[in-house]
Design an enzyme around this catalytic site. Structure first.
Site, PDB file in Angstrom:
ATOM      1  N   TRP A   1      -7.713 -39.344  40.335  1.00  0.00           N
ATOM      2  CA  TRP A   1      -7.382 -39.929  39.133  1.00  0.00           C
ATOM      3  C   TRP A   1      -8.214 -41.059  38.637  1.00  0.00           C
ATOM      4  O   TRP A   1      -7.347 -42.116  38.816  1.00  0.00           O
ATOM      5  CB  TRP A   1      -5.917 -40.195  39.093  1.00  0.00           C
ATOM      6  CG  TRP A   1      -5.130 -38.607  39.307  1.00  0.00           C
ATOM      7  CD1 TRP A   1      -5.659 -37.370  39.336  1.00  0.00           C
ATOM      8  CD2 TRP A   1      -3.537 -38.507  38.868  1.00  0.00           C
ATOM      9  NE1 TRP A   1      -4.601 -36.678  39.337  1.00  0.00           N
ATOM     10  CE2 TRP A   1      -3.443 -37.377  39.134  1.00  0.00           C
ATOM     11  CE3 TRP A   1      -2.572 -39.432  38.916  1.00  0.00           C
ATOM     12  CZ2 TRP A   1      -2.174 -36.644  39.248  1.00  0.00           C
ATOM     13  CZ3 TRP A   1      -1.479 -38.794  38.908  1.00  0.00           C
ATOM     14  CH2 TRP A   1      -1.137 -37.475  39.053  1.00  0.00           C
TER      15      TRP A   1
ATOM     16  N   ASP B   1      -2.302 -35.349  30.106  1.00  0.00           N
ATOM     17  CA  ASP B   1      -1.337 -35.171  31.020  1.00  0.00           C
ATOM     18  C   ASP B   1      -0.198 -35.942  31.227  1.00  0.00           C
ATOM     19  O   ASP B   1      -0.568 -37.068  30.736  1.00  0.00           O
ATOM     20  CB  ASP B   1      -2.005 -34.281  32.163  1.00  0.00           C
ATOM     21  CG  ASP B   1      -1.187 -33.494  32.895  1.00  0.00           C
ATOM     22  OD1 ASP B   1       0.011 -32.946  32.400  1.00  0.00           O
ATOM     23  OD2 ASP B   1      -1.542 -32.977  34.047  1.00  0.00           O
TER      24      ASP B   1
ATOM     25  N   GLU C   1       6.090 -38.453  31.376  1.00  0.00           N
ATOM     26  CA  GLU C   1       7.482 -38.156  31.228  1.00  0.00           C
ATOM     27  C   GLU C   1       8.099 -38.996  32.610  1.00  0.00           C
ATOM     28  O   GLU C   1       9.367 -38.941  32.694  1.00  0.00           O
ATOM     29  CB  GLU C   1       7.886 -36.661  31.920  1.00  0.00           C
ATOM     30  CG  GLU C   1       7.075 -35.594  30.932  1.00  0.00           C
ATOM     31  CD  GLU C   1       5.663 -35.305  31.474  1.00  0.00           C
ATOM     32  OE1 GLU C   1       5.448 -35.876  32.320  1.00  0.00           O
ATOM     33  OE2 GLU C   1       5.070 -34.459  30.951  1.00  0.00           O
TER      34      GLU C   1
ATOM     35  N   ASP D   1       3.782 -26.351  32.435  1.00  0.00           N
ATOM     36  CA  ASP D   1       3.263 -25.481  33.578  1.00  0.00           C
ATOM     37  C   ASP D   1       4.463 -24.330  33.577  1.00  0.00           C
ATOM     38  O   ASP D   1       5.334 -24.452  34.586  1.00  0.00           O
ATOM     39  CB  ASP D   1       3.661 -26.402  34.811  1.00  0.00           C
ATOM     40  CG  ASP D   1       2.610 -27.457  34.692  1.00  0.00           C
ATOM     41  OD1 ASP D   1       1.756 -27.400  33.976  1.00  0.00           O
ATOM     42  OD2 ASP D   1       2.857 -28.496  35.467  1.00  0.00           O
TER      43      ASP D   1
ATOM     44  N   HIS E   1      -6.338 -20.909  32.223  1.00  0.00           N
ATOM     45  CA  HIS E   1      -5.871 -21.774  33.404  1.00  0.00           C
ATOM     46  C   HIS E   1      -6.029 -21.192  34.662  1.00  0.00           C
ATOM     47  O   HIS E   1      -5.718 -20.083  34.574  1.00  0.00           O
ATOM     48  CB  HIS E   1      -4.543 -22.751  33.180  1.00  0.00           C
ATOM     49  CG  HIS E   1      -4.784 -23.943  33.892  1.00  0.00           C
ATOM     50  ND1 HIS E   1      -4.784 -24.165  35.297  1.00  0.00           N
ATOM     51  CD2 HIS E   1      -4.188 -25.243  33.326  1.00  0.00           C
ATOM     52  CE1 HIS E   1      -4.658 -25.245  35.474  1.00  0.00           C
ATOM     53  NE2 HIS E   1      -4.394 -26.290  34.558  1.00  0.00           N
TER      54      HIS E   1
END
Lengths: 675, 675
Positions: free
Chosen positions: B295, B397, B400, B464, B529
């Protein structure tokens, strides 16, 4: 006891304890209006509150009425009085008598001052947590669930199967009464659904779906006196009969031939037997689930031919007979027809008998809120069909299922009648025994309970554990159950040796049976059970080694009886339970406050049952301030620490109090039972 | 619109709808004081309210202030005003502007009149239930969970594994906005935790942990206009770029060699490819869980050597490149160090960068409440490292996870900032694209959302799903997601073909991939994916038949593009979603109100994806008032009933509206793709 009103804070104190504390910014009392949403299936309840209002009663005015202090609560200083609390000093403490002045109010929250290091126990018979601090405990009599632990696969399977996996607080026997380490007990006089919340550092919040009549504080300088006072308050059990100490009660449910066979086998291997307990005395029925009992409480001649002579012969051999009953009558039985004709069954909203589906057979409960119906059950069934026909006791099963949409003879709100039902069921049983003049001679045992069951039920049993060592549904939970129920006045407690519930491939091992029997020897009633699926589970009579182990444990149980008779006397005199939390006699040792898998069996014995698989040593905690002699080795240990002892099968970790009057006698037992 | 006050009842009406209804015995508004208890782990939140008070505001006084009607609410007629509601008529409806006069109030309940046969939809992106009636929906952006169904073993395993099994209402993208079958929408302007409860027959209860600024009623005579107005209110997405319609986006994450290989294989089998989406462009790290992305949002030269030339070559072949980013920076990356030095990271209470454990690597989120930090993320990362270096889009992405104990640069209460974060994250991405002058050309796609995300995020993806057909976490849930998100102004939605989450032995089958691809052809972005565990799951490039099936579906997708361009134009002009609930155009057919596994793809196509295993026929419902031509057989069906059609692999149940301008073109597609 002093009631102070200073700087806007109203405080009720008694002997250093703050029982009550109110300030407009920290009100102690809240009222509300809500609608209960209740879903029930097979004794498992899902209760939700549709809450409309929750209002703090910030303004408190101190008044004097009828010579008593009285607090008038309102929302604000100039608002109308919503709730009055009368302070009634009593010999053992103080009662807060509550009166609501608004008929719409059906919810109440009461905050009791707490301290961060305070412990709290009780709330009836709790299976998962003895120390209640850090959790909340909904109080509603129900099935406890199978597994009772959301993290286990069995619980999940039970949940999915519609049977209910349960949770830590689910119990057959809740009671809105707790004991605080601050040496007081608080009891709420109500049968409404309640939720006692001990999660907060600064206060306990007691929540009720209704306004309780009163909150009763009982005070004492020591825990034993406190428990004694609670026993006096809730009612004391009769002494246990002598015959019960003379061996194990063998639980069987496959007709007379099977009973005769197992009894012969047991006696042959030296098992001491006090009674045969034949659940199936009234017959069975076949369902796709398996064999179920036939709920028409009369001797079944096919299964038990010539039962009168048989029972007499057993008695001649010193073996009593015990049966089974519950408040239900099956639709296809004779007693159902009699009760329906008499109008004694609980009705549904249409006025017809409320039929409950127990799995391919329908039943109705007798309506014990009708005194005539209660009397009928006592006299027509329990006396005429059972006591008069040789029963010396029975399992008085169920009591938790009263539907909240029932229509009751008394007109009672079923939301209030639900929790009251177990004690009424107990009273029906006690009345039968008393009317036959056999109180203290006949023993019925119950799993359901609520406030007041103490006065009527001579013996609790822990209900249906799983046949395993699981944390929330196995062996150790019955210790927690005995300790919590014992604190609120139930002196006698026992459980099914080896557990009961075998589902989803979980079956009883010989080891589980043996460890359970080792514990059961140190309870007032040692009783086996074949479980819900006898064929699939280990039975003691299938293995000679286990038979011998059981025989030895029954000899130990019988050999303990002189000591136990003294405990029974103590229970009758003072209301102290036989199985006691360690702190009851070692209050200064706070390390004992959280121990729920050990108990004192009277003052002279400490029992620490093995409750895990495949171990041969154990690490009990011994209370500080005494020395303890290991029963099997004679080794002496100082209290105040955990010790390591051998724990072979047949040698449960038990310690004798050094210096006790009973020391020599108890230490002689190992030799006496190995003959 | 009329506001009436008669017989003590205050009523706000608009075009036959009762928007508001208050009487002292049926108050519409309740306020309270509570303390949120929030436990969070890995994006799963457990929220509980420790509620002190809930008070009905029974007294309403109508006032006129600043030329507007205003209602002053208080507990009783003589009590102080607690809450004022100003009634603000607007072109599309009416706003109720709320002002609290008591700073302690942090809970509000508002009851909206309802009728028993009313339907309600929306609340952001809902995965389990499109019609919200009969349930309540907590609104808090979070991981949705794995399984999302307490009755499935996978959900239980996910729960136990600490990952969170989720529940029906859990979503990445909640929004306090619903659409009623009474042709109005109600939006609450707030980012507080909310719980919209549609369980009662007579009213909807909207509950907030805070006092919303306003409740906005939007009215329209038909559903399409209502959705158009909501899109105008919340913001409209740019048109999708032409390139996206030219084939599937292939999702790969194993370096350049793998990408080249799969691309060659796909092209060789006739798969139409619009872009390569390489999640792992910034590198990976090995953990015990498996391979995770690194990341630190910069090209990884090892994994993608000579990336500039490569991306240019791809583009020359008509294939775009897409990457991946999220708001986090890993502690061992360069960008983390830069951000920390600049003070741009979210802080914990000690003032240090708030590190979040993502499983053996620690990250911190950039604090988008700091405008400089948001700009830095846009310009330093998204522009300089991605847009300037060949990215034509990316998965944006997460969003949340903002912890409720974070310390934010803006000083915002994290309980209010949590739900706001997804839209801020969207804005950061949109700002980067705009500053590069590439709005409408570059496509980033997001899973998290909240009110306002519509204005910034050009494309949602459904997050997902499990790699299966399960009811609450499989293929069909993305239809429900597209429909609910579409109603509140999100025109573009798509999902991972074949699902993403493979845990506990649940792995993707070729059939799941194929059925999912059939649906994806009828969405604005067709994207594969490899899933969370590529090696253990079926990949399309492992099987020639599946490659051919995919190729055919991509040809269908491309062949649809003239039609889809028109839908895109309609979305840009009117804000209508591409995937639409059947009732959007067939409001008179109430049978369509509960359908959540079919959709209209624009007005001329009805798509009913197969979402169960091993079937070869399907039974879609066709709306009344039209005739429908089965795409593959040409058979014509009358609407108003369920019909049976063949549903072989490669022939998803799709119908063309009889009489549509597009009828001939669309019916020519089957022949055109089979070459």
């Amino acid at each position: 006891m002093t009631l102070e009103f200073e700087h806007g804070t109203l405080t009720l104190k008694a002997g250093g304890r703050v029982l009550f504390n109110h300030h407009e910014t920290r009100p102690c009392c809240f009222v509300g209006i809500g609608t209960a949403i209740v879903k029930t299936r097979k004794g498992h309840a899902d209760l939700r509150d549709d809450l409309d209002e929750k209002i703090a009663l910030r303004a408190a005015r101190l008044q004097r009425r009828n010579g008593r202090e009285c607090i008038d609560f309102s929302m604000s200083a100039d608002g109308p009085v919503v709730l009055s609390v009368e302070i009634v000093p009593v010999e053992t403490g103080v009662h807060l008598r509550i009166q609501s002045h608004d008929a719409r109010i059906n919810r109440l929250w009461w905050r009791v001052p707490a301290e961060a290091d305070e412990y709290v126990w009780g709330c009836g018979e709790q299976f998962s947590y003895f120390n209640l601090r850090g959790r909340h405990f909904p109080l509603w009599t129900s099935e406890p669930g199978v597994g009772r632990d959301k993290s286990t696969h069995i619980t999940w399977q039970a949940e999915i199967a519609g049977g209910g996996g349960g949770d830590y607080y689910k119990t057959y026997y809740p009671q809105p009464t707790f004991v605080s380490s601050h040496r007081y007990a608080l009891h709420a006089q109500t049968t409404a659904y309640a939720d006692f919340d001990f999660r907060r550092a600064e206060y306990h919040e007691l929540h009720f779906w209704g306004v309780p009549e009163q909150l009763e504080f009982t005070l004492a300088d020591d825990f034993a006196t406190l428990v004694e006072r609670l026993s006096t308050r809730f009612g004391r059990q009769p002494r246990l009969p002598e015959w019960l100490h003379q061996g194990a009660v063998l639980g069987l449910k496959n007709g007379r031939r099977h009973a005769d066979h197992v009894l012969a086998l047991a006696l042959e291997h030296g098992v001491q037997v006090s009674a045969l307990w034949c659940e199936d005395w009234a017959g069975v029925r076949k369902t796709s689930f398996g064999t179920r009992l036939f709920w028409d409480w009369r001797w079944n001649e096919e299964r038990y031919p010539d039962h009168a002579r048989w029972v007499q012969a057993l008695r001649g051999a010193g073996i009593r007979f015990m049966g089974y009953a519950n408040p239900y009558l099956c639709e296809d039985g004779q007693l159902f027809r009699e009760a329906r004709e008499l109008g004694y069954l609980v009705r549904d909203r249409s006025g017809a008998a409320q039929l409950v589906d127990f799995g391919e057979f329908m039943c109705a409960s007798v309506d014990f809120t009708n005194p005539a119906a209660a009397r009928w059950f006592s006299e027509r069934i329990l006396v005429r069909e059972m006591l008069d026909q040789g029963h010396d006791g029975w399992m008085a099963d169920f009591g938790e299922y009263l539907p909240v949409d029932a229509q009751l003879a008394s007109g009672a709100d079923p939301m209030l009648a639900h929790n009251a039902f177990p004690s009424q069921w107990a009273e029906v049983n006690a009345h039968a025994v008393a009317s036959a003049g056999k109180t203290g001679e006949v023993v019925f045992f119950m799993r359901s309970g609520y406030t007041g069951v103490q006065a009527h039920c001579p013996m609790l049993w822990a209900g249906d554990q799983s046949v395993d060592f699981s944390r929330h549904d196995g062996l150790q939970t019955v210790i927690c159950a005995a300790l919590s129920a014992g604190l609120v006045g139930n002196a006698y407690h026992h459980s099914d040796i080896g557990g009961y519930t075998s589902l989803f491939g979980n079956t009883r091992t010989p080891e589980v049976f043996q460890r359970w029997a080792e514990m059961a020897a140190f309870t007032p009633m040692m009783r086996t059970h074949e479980g819900n699926r006898p064929e699939q589970n280990f039975q003691f009579y299938q293995d000679v080694d286990v038979l011998r182990h059981l025989a030895r444990m029954t000899r130990l149980h019988v050999a303990l009886s002189p000591y136990v008779r003294e405990l029974v006397e103590e229970a009758a005199q003072r209301g102290l339970p036989l199985q006691r939390p360690l702190f009851l006699h070692y209050a200064d040792d706070r390390s004992t406050y959280d121990i729920q898998d050990q108990y004192l069996y009277g003052e002279s014995l400490l029992v620490a049952p093995v409750h895990t698989v495949d171990v041969r040593s154990w690490h009990p905690y011994l209370p500080a301030g005494a020395q303890w002699v290991h029963l099997w080795s004679g080794e002496v240990f100082a209290g105040g620490m955990r010790v390591e002892v051998r724990a072979e099968l047949g040698e449960p970790p038990v310690f004798v109090l050094q210096g006790s009057r009973w020391q020599d006698y108890l230490l002689s037992l190992p030799a006496s039972i190995d003959r």
